[in-house]
Design an enzyme around this catalytic site. Structure first.
Site, PDB file in Angstrom:
ATOM      1  N   GLU A 169       0.838  -1.208   0.000  1.00  0.00           N
ATOM      2  CA  GLU A 169       0.000   0.000   0.000  1.00  0.00           C
ATOM      3  C   GLU A 169       0.870   1.255   0.000  1.00  0.00           C
ATOM      4  O   GLU A 169       0.597   2.208  -0.731  1.00  0.00           O
ATOM      5  CB  GLU A 169      -0.928  -0.004   1.212  1.00  0.00           C
ATOM      6  CG  GLU A 169      -1.987  -1.086   1.146  1.00  0.00           C
ATOM      7  CD  GLU A 169      -2.696  -1.329   2.471  1.00  0.00           C
ATOM      8  OE1 GLU A 169      -2.438  -0.597   3.452  1.00  0.00           O
ATOM      9  OE2 GLU A 169      -3.514  -2.264   2.526  1.00  0.00           O
TER      10      GLU A 169
ATOM     11  N   GLU B 248      -5.304  -8.532   2.977  1.00  0.00           N
ATOM     12  CA  GLU B 248      -6.196  -7.992   4.006  1.00  0.00           C
ATOM     13  C   GLU B 248      -7.557  -8.688   4.083  1.00  0.00           C
ATOM     14  O   GLU B 248      -8.009  -9.063   5.174  1.00  0.00           O
ATOM     15  CB  GLU B 248      -6.390  -6.478   3.803  1.00  0.00           C
ATOM     16  CG  GLU B 248      -5.199  -5.653   4.241  1.00  0.00           C
ATOM     17  CD  GLU B 248      -4.093  -5.541   3.202  1.00  0.00           C
ATOM     18  OE1 GLU B 248      -3.193  -4.721   3.410  1.00  0.00           O
ATOM     19  OE2 GLU B 248      -4.118  -6.274   2.187  1.00  0.00           O
TER      20      GLU B 248
END
Length: 157
Positions: A11, A31
């Site tokens: 990210e 995630e």
């Protein structure tokens, strides 16, 4: 990225303007498989770089992929052998540092806002930036360097 970029590491890497990765690096957004969710603008940035269909695959499934895969899908600029990542990234940084900072910053802003603009608005904004560039010392320096066949020395003014 000279190693794994998993979850938040990927990210963060997605927030970079340019990215160079080791071919053999392993990347992943796990995630959802962990019961949580991506962050850092990953949904937007990933879809912008690789398209919505591929972004869904990467986010929904959370499978590993390599740096070479990331380059092939347009997620990063370049994949190189692990031993070359730092030198290649340094080479890119040095090249960027030699660019005129005012138009470089303008290009960054306009590229970021391009999805929200019509073609006409984009053309108008480009013309406005160009008009402003003509009043800079860097514009004069760039022309002088071109005519003298030398590298320009931009000051950001």
């Amino acid at each position: 990225m000279n190693g794994h970029a998993i979850g938040a590491g990927l990210e963060i890497a997605l927030s970079a303007d340019v990215a160079i990765v080791a071919r053999e690096a392993r990347l992943r957004l796990p995630e959802i498989a962990l019961g949580t969710f991506v962050g850092g603008g990953a949904v937007y940035t990933l879809a912008d770089r690789v398209g919505a269909l591929k972004a869904r695959e990467i986010i929904f499934l959370g499978d590993f992929f390599t740096g070479a895969d990331a380059a092939a899908m347009g997620l990063v600029n370049l994949a190189v052998p692990a031993g070359d990542v730092l030198s290649e990234a340094t080479r890119w940084a040095e090249r960027l540092a030699r660019r005129a900072p005012i138009p470089l910053a303008a290009a960054k802003r306009l590229i970021a806002s391009a999805p929200d603009m019509s073609r006409e608005e984009a053309l108008e904004r480009e013309a406005a930036v160009l008009d402003g560039i003509f009043d800079t010392e860097d514009w004069v320096e760039g022309l002088a360097a071109f005519h003298a066949k030398r590298r320009p020395d931009f000051k950001g003014t």
